[in-house]
Design a protein around this motif. Sequence first.
Motif, short mmCIF file in Angstrom:
data_model
loop_
_atom_site.label_atom_id
_atom_site.label_comp_id
_atom_site.label_asym_id
_atom_site.label_seq_id
_atom_site.Cartn_x
_atom_site.Cartn_y
_atom_site.Cartn_z
N ASP A 76 0.82 -1.22 0.00
CA ASP A 76 0.00 0.00 0.00
C ASP A 76 0.85 1.26 0.00
O ASP A 76 0.34 2.36 0.25
CB ASP A 76 -0.90 0.03 1.25
CG ASP A 76 -1.78 -1.21 1.32
OD1 ASP A 76 -2.23 -1.66 0.26
OD2 ASP A 76 -2.00 -1.72 2.43
N ALA A 77 2.13 1.10 -0.26
CA ALA A 77 3.05 2.23 -0.06
C ALA A 77 3.22 3.11 -1.29
O ALA A 77 3.84 4.17 -1.20
CB ALA A 77 4.41 1.72 0.41
N ARG A 78 2.66 2.70 -2.42
CA ARG A 78 2.85 3.48 -3.64
C ARG A 78 2.38 4.92 -3.44
O ARG A 78 1.32 5.15 -2.87
CB ARG A 78 2.06 2.85 -4.78
CG ARG A 78 2.32 3.49 -6.13
CD ARG A 78 1.53 2.79 -7.21
NE ARG A 78 0.13 3.08 -7.12
CZ ARG A 78 -0.50 3.99 -7.88
NH1 ARG A 78 0.16 4.65 -8.81
NH2 ARG A 78 -1.78 4.21 -7.73
N ASP A 79 3.20 5.86 -3.88
CA ASP A 79 2.90 7.29 -3.83
C ASP A 79 2.96 7.88 -2.42
O ASP A 79 2.70 9.07 -2.24
CB ASP A 79 1.52 7.62 -4.44
CG ASP A 79 1.60 7.70 -5.95
OD1 ASP A 79 2.73 7.70 -6.47
OD2 ASP A 79 0.55 7.77 -6.59
N ARG A 80 3.27 7.06 -1.42
CA ARG A 80 3.45 7.62 -0.09
C ARG A 80 4.86 8.20 0.02
O ARG A 80 5.70 8.01 -0.87
CB ARG A 80 3.22 6.55 0.99
CG ARG A 80 1.84 5.91 0.94
CD ARG A 80 0.72 6.91 1.07
NE ARG A 80 0.69 7.57 2.37
CZ ARG A 80 -0.04 7.18 3.40
NH1 ARG A 80 -0.78 6.09 3.28
NH2 ARG A 80 -0.06 7.86 4.53
N VAL A 81 5.12 8.89 1.13
CA VAL A 81 6.38 9.61 1.30
C VAL A 81 7.07 9.08 2.55
O VAL A 81 6.46 9.08 3.63
CB VAL A 81 6.10 11.12 1.42
CG1 VAL A 81 7.37 11.88 1.70
CG2 VAL A 81 5.44 11.63 0.13
N LEU A 82 8.32 8.64 2.41
CA LEU A 82 9.04 8.07 3.54
C LEU A 82 9.15 9.07 4.69
O LEU A 82 9.54 10.22 4.49
CB LEU A 82 10.46 7.68 3.14
CG LEU A 82 10.73 6.25 2.68
CD1 LEU A 82 12.23 6.03 2.59
CD2 LEU A 82 10.10 5.23 3.62
N ALA A 83 8.84 8.62 5.88
CA ALA A 83 8.92 9.50 7.04
C ALA A 83 10.33 9.53 7.61
O ALA A 83 10.72 10.48 8.28
CB ALA A 83 7.94 9.04 8.11
N GLU A 84 11.09 8.49 7.40
CA GLU A 84 12.45 8.45 7.93
C GLU A 84 13.36 7.67 7.00
O GLU A 84 12.90 6.98 6.10
CB GLU A 84 12.46 7.83 9.33
CG GLU A 84 11.79 6.48 9.38
CD GLU A 84 11.55 6.02 10.81
OE1 GLU A 84 12.12 5.00 11.20
OE2 GLU A 84 10.80 6.72 11.54
N ARG A 85 14.64 7.82 7.22
CA ARG A 85 15.62 7.13 6.38
C ARG A 85 15.45 5.63 6.54
O ARG A 85 15.18 5.13 7.63
CB ARG A 85 17.02 7.54 6.81
CG ARG A 85 18.11 6.97 5.94
CD ARG A 85 19.46 7.52 6.35
NE ARG A 85 20.00 6.82 7.50
CZ ARG A 85 20.63 7.41 8.52
NH1 ARG A 85 20.77 8.71 8.54
NH2 ARG A 85 21.11 6.70 9.51
N VAL A 86 15.63 4.91 5.43
CA VAL A 86 15.67 3.45 5.51
C VAL A 86 17.09 3.01 5.16
O VAL A 86 17.58 3.30 4.06
CB VAL A 86 14.66 2.80 4.54
CG1 VAL A 86 14.84 1.28 4.51
CG2 VAL A 86 13.23 3.15 4.95
N ASP A 87 17.77 2.38 6.10
CA ASP A 87 19.09 1.80 5.83
C ASP A 87 18.91 0.32 5.50
O ASP A 87 17.94 -0.30 5.93
CB ASP A 87 20.00 1.93 7.06
CG ASP A 87 20.42 3.37 7.31
OD1 ASP A 87 20.33 4.19 6.37
OD2 ASP A 87 20.82 3.68 8.45
N ALA A 88 19.85 -0.22 4.74
CA ALA A 88 19.78 -1.64 4.42
C ALA A 88 20.05 -2.45 5.68
O ALA A 88 21.03 -2.22 6.38
CB ALA A 88 20.81 -1.99 3.35
#
Lengths: 625, 625
Positions: B36-48
Amino acid sequence: MSERREFRDLATPEEARSVVEGLDIDPGTETVALADARDRVLAERVDAALDVPGFDRASMDGYAVRARDTFGADEAAPETLDLVGAVHAGERPSVTVESGTAAEISTGAVMPEGADAVVMVERTTETDGGVEIRTAVTPGEHVMLAGADIAAGARALGPGTRLTPREIGLLSALGVDEVPVRSRPRVGIVSTGDELVRPGEELDSGAGQIYDVNSYTLAAGVSDAGGEPVLYPHAGDDFDALEGLLHEAADECDLVMSSGSTSASAVDVVYRVIEERGDLRLHGVAVKPGKPMLVGTVGESAYVGLPGYPVSALTIFRTFVAPVVRDAAGIPEPRTATVAGEMAVDERYAEGRLRYMPVGLVEGSDGRTLVYPVDKGSGATTSLVDADGTVAVEPETDVLAAGDAVEVTLFSPDVRVPTLLGMGEDDPLLSRLLDRIDRPRYLPTGTDDADRRLREGVPDVAVLAGPERPDEPGVELGDWRREWGLVLAPDSEVDELAALVDGDHRFINRDGGSGLRRSFDAALERLADERDAAFADLTGAIDGYDLTAQANESPARKVAAGAADAGLGLRATAETLDLAFVSLGTERVRVRANPDRTEKASVERLRTLLADLQAPTAALSGFDT
Amino acid sequence: MSERREFRDLATPEEARSVVEGLDIDPGTETVALADARDRVLAERVDAALDVPGFDRASMDGYAVRARDTFGADEAAPETLDLVGAVHAGERPSVTVESGTAAEISTGAVMPEGADAVVMVERTTETDGGVEIRTAVTPGEHVMLAGADIAAGARALGPGTRLTPREIGLLSALGVDEVPVRSRPRVGIVSTGDELVRPGEELDSGAGQIYDVNSYTLAAGVSDAGGEPVLYPHAGDDFDALEGLLHEAADECDLVMSSGSTSASAVDVVYRVIEERGDLRLHGVAVKPGKPMLVGTVGESAYVGLPGYPVSALTIFRTFVAPVVRDAAGIPEPRTATVAGEMAVDERYAEGRLRYMPVGLVEGSDGRTLVYPVDKGSGATTSLVDADGTVAVEPETDVLAAGDAVEVTLFSPDVRVPTLLGMGEDDPLLSRLLDRIDRPRYLPTGTDDADRRLREGVPDVAVLAGPERPDEPGVELGDWRREWGLVLAPDSEVDELAALVDGDHRFINRDGGSGLRRSFDAALERLADERDAAFADLTGAIDGYDLTAQANESPARKVAAGAADAGLGLRATAETLDLAFVSLGTERVRVRANPDRTEKASVERLRTLLADLQAPTAALSGFDT
């Protein structure tokens, strides 16, 4: 069948496009509630079923009159009319305006019988039981006649109209609460491969498992194109399971896409299914990435087989399939998804196939858009996000030279050129700095690569570490220091570099292009000098000196995971991971800017952030959280 | 309070923008499933959190070897290695490659212990129990090292990143199935006015009811801007009900918008609510359309009061509010929502306020984009769809002359210039022809207006009816004939025109600019001549001669509804509505094209459709359905 697998006769891209366009994926029509109709496409014409407005409506606050009664009235010679009542918006008039009379009226109210014009309140004065009219009005003045906006029976919206807020407004005005729209084409997505695991599930890397990238990626692409994605559980290489899934998907969808099904074993299954229930129309297209591609039908459904590598799968989907999904959904091709730019570097390629070259964009000086190739091999998923679009390179073009004009097809019209392009060393503090910049792109390619690329003029900034060299490119923007050394298992007996060389420890190094590795090698050189030994003797003595990891934290993580006893890394990382640490030195991380772009807002912003690091309160301002 | 209602001190548009930007509508963050994440905006950094690939991976089908064992091998002098087994994708290697041995390996499979390179299958020959290697490989060749795509600990995606298929691909590769994203700002929508009825419900036009246009329109606009609309039941002018709704919406939403609440009575309620629980920051802005606008806070929520007229409400929403919603949602301003054009006609306006002039676009000759004003009064809803965007006309600009360059801000980046702009007579056959053209725009402005506008060079085609004039503009593209006359209640005694004039019948006419009306007046002229009477005597004798309706079907519909005994109309309409009909003649409907645009594809298409009408099979080909 085996000769098919060799892709002997590759279709041209034009042939492939035409074969895909020939597929029938018409999804039919359905009815949706007006509240859900945004972005849908009208399936048929909507005519007005009623007049809007539905009544002769006052368009001003004032007095409803017979226009004839006002003829000759002006400021000097007002007419006085008897006041017979009032009409407000949303009520049925209870008065009739006969000759010589007027009724107070509000904007939006129904004109009372007999009245044919409104005198605006500003040109009147209420008197005892009457109203003085100080201007003449013509019949119809300040009245919106019933049907003047749109009349019953008139054509309101044509078939194929996309419903944006404006069209939804008109449909609301017509009282329409259910709208006939084109159905969204249902697109089934089947990923194949025994090695695939859905995100969120447990991964066994040692057994070669990888996360399924294509399912959600293609699903999002299908949604973007106006389709409705249907994810099927992923099929392994079990023939019966894959066959069953393809049948199920074909029964339920307008189009079935499988990815990874172009591998030899999966192709056999697809062939069998298509031979039993469909029609194979194309196998293989002369394009890179994406050569293996299957197009055909399965039962009543269209079928496209995509390559397994995510970049290839998404490129083929975007280039050949998305336009057809969009067309079936009735959604026009997005506008202006291209930008003009010039090559930042030379690019050679001579495979004789049309190539969709993934490229990144960076704003050069004078507002020029510079274009650089992003190619990490088709197995890489990071190139999905490190590129902004593609340049179509014709088969006969072997070289694109720096400065050549190219047209970039953006991945979507929403793609923006990153505000900052950085390259170089990987560093945890840098990561936090980047979080404070709006839409940066940072490629952790290591110090050596960043040095070279900054000389070529590609990035805005290069982040360099390791021993300093006298002629580093660009201008320094700021710096910080980091302590580096050996990250060790908590119970490790290693207490200095010599112990690593002399003992029996499994070590993980950093890759050759990183500054940290150069610092490590310098320390080994010094130790070799001390011992009067050869550098190669020392490196040969370290078990794992040639085992390198790409990112700054990677060796430490291997240590934490028990896969190694010691790794090259930073004190900060050892602390984060609760590991032991033997310091081998401190190095200065230098941020150096492209001299032509020091005025760029994002570069200025980075300079400020770097300056803040030097302030005594930096540790308190969130950088170290 | 009353002085506030007079909008004495209108804010400038810049002030209004700044006040709205000062509102706090930050919606916080939430976690959503990757699907359901399409077009949403990341709230925080995602590290691998893991290496991709998670293991050293073969990137070719072939043989896993120790590179050293291949040194010196070539076609002339192959090396033969012992075959110790095979590794396939998705399985744990069960073999170790010692010096002098090789293992068969598939693309994507885990490199077996001991091996450090892959020889591609094309450069090998399998022998009995062994494999002949015909090329030398270097360590790492055709192997993607663990973490080479992205290494554990590396920065994958920064905060604020919009999630398109590409980012979803990278998150999938990292095994992420839940994503921290910015919440969508919740925007409550309250429409006020006793006269409003929700679409789909019964409408009592006689009581001044109208459908609520703003609720769904603004909801769609909020969704477009990345917000989550919350529709509240519409409030009448009941003070307590409106107050209750505003409190409820303010408690539940980040921003509350009410429309129509700028009317004097509703303003009192809004003032009271804001005075009790909030802060009024702005009342009235010097802009057209949209002068009445309220900005403030109610409790913890931001509040904007929009005008009631749909065009005004949507203009104010788009201009001032949508950017703030978009910003809170983290969605960038859409790219290239402007086009350059030139005025097709003169436009005068001298009200001294910034005006967002709604305009339509048409492609002129030489690819020029011509711009014409669309202004039907702010109460009209059709101007929502008859315009493509707005031109900002500065307060000091009184006149825009034909040929002046203007910049049009499109309503959305998806807006396309209509392929065909037609103006003129309303006609049921024409409606069906238009259905067969891709994205036409047709303004049923009547014959007289279309004649004038075609002379000005605005439309591509004009559709003219009524008595023919010798100097009609443009070139004829095609025509058809239509029978017209009096549409009558089934039991009407009227059998000829004279009966309408001499009897006592409630009649509905067409508006003066329509060709049908001109035909009717010509018939009345002839009757007057026959009787040696004045034209005005005859028209005066018809009860309702001055009652006009805008669309071709409207008079007939009034007859069908019992609101009139007779109406001017077409035989086709009478038949559709099961009404009686007295023929007064047949007129030729002429489609005339702008001489500069006869080559335009849509004009050619219309010419073909018109030619098909003349074919003997036309009646069978769907035109008469």
